[in-house]
Design a protein around this motif. Sequence first.
Motif, PDB file in Angstrom:
ATOM      1  N   ASN A   2      -0.957  -7.175  -1.162  1.00  0.00           N
ATOM      2  CA  ASN A   2       0.434  -7.303  -1.872  1.00  0.00           C
ATOM      3  C   ASN A   2       0.816  -5.962  -2.798  1.00  0.00           C
ATOM      4  OD1 ASN A   2       0.640  -9.434  -0.122  1.00  0.00           O
ATOM      5  ND2 ASN A   2       0.711 -10.942  -1.832  1.00  0.00           N
TER       6      ASN A   2
ATOM      7  N   GLU B 150       3.744  -3.121  -2.168  1.00  0.00           N
ATOM      8  CA  GLU B 150       4.511  -2.825  -3.195  1.00  0.00           C
ATOM      9  C   GLU B 150       4.617  -1.479  -3.380  1.00  0.00           C
ATOM     10  OE1 GLU B 150       6.448  -4.421  -7.340  1.00  0.00           O
ATOM     11  OE2 GLU B 150       4.491  -5.618  -6.334  1.00  0.00           O
TER      12      GLU B 150
ATOM     13  N   ILE C  85       3.014  -8.245   4.946  1.00  0.00           N
ATOM     14  CA  ILE C  85       2.579  -9.273   4.294  1.00  0.00           C
ATOM     15  C   ILE C  85       2.623 -10.558   5.173  1.00  0.00           C
ATOM     16  CG2 ILE C  85       3.444 -10.763   2.362  1.00  0.00           C
ATOM     17  CD1 ILE C  85       2.093  -8.039   1.641  1.00  0.00           C
TER      18      ILE C  85
END
Length: 265
Positions: free
Chosen positions: A134, A138, A226
């Motif tokens: 994650n 990002e 994700i």
Amino acid sequence: MNFVGGYAEKIVRVSGLADATCDNADQEWCWAAATLKCTALLVPLLAFSSPTTNKYWIVMPVASLFRGLAISQGEENLRPWGEASYYDVKPWPAKSNARAKFLRKFANMDILPFAKSNDEENVKQWVNFAKSVNTAVELLGGHNGDDSSSSVDYSLLFEVYKPNKTLANPGHNCVASRHCFPNGRPSSCRVICVSIIDFLTTFNFARQIESFWKAGKFNAYNGKVIELLSCVASPRDARTEIRTLPAQQDRLPGFEVTMLDDRMW
């Protein structure tokens, strides 16, 4: 894209590589372990640029050998867990020949972190595993709201190992199956590790046009990655969920992804 002034700087700054320290500075290859600790991105080892042609070349490591170097801290044993089986996986609807094979493989590895019968340590490993991915995803998002600079078409490169021994703590970006723990069967131990590769393609105008004509395969790409990882970890209940992911640009419609979880994975 200027790699040296763009992604390289961003990776070093945001992932924490700029402040990385070796746990054991006396070890020659401690930097490899420090890199894996900071990010799930498979970062370049070397970069070359030509000021006259404005071109660059980068040298990427082999994921399993780089991990072996970090584990063994030496060049003599780069495969401490044996040979790795690779699965280059992209989220649907991007083309990914290994996606179905990996999902079936994963279903047989006894790694279901949120199943009621699972070990607490295995859950902890998966949470850290997912958190690392994650954070990296990002990092690959656009700069200051500029979606055209976000990365698309990158892959989750899964490495699957068969160590044939007890291996309850495989380290960063890895998860061990329940048979890797002391009460399991070492011969059935499997370890899965992940790296993010091929992340230098951005959602530029050409990719936006391609995505428009190919079922929106790059729209909300980061969200799909994700979602893929979350779907893999879900218990195998027979259920269908429809989720609407936000478009990567406001002027494009949301993209609906329908996923079916079943025991045939």
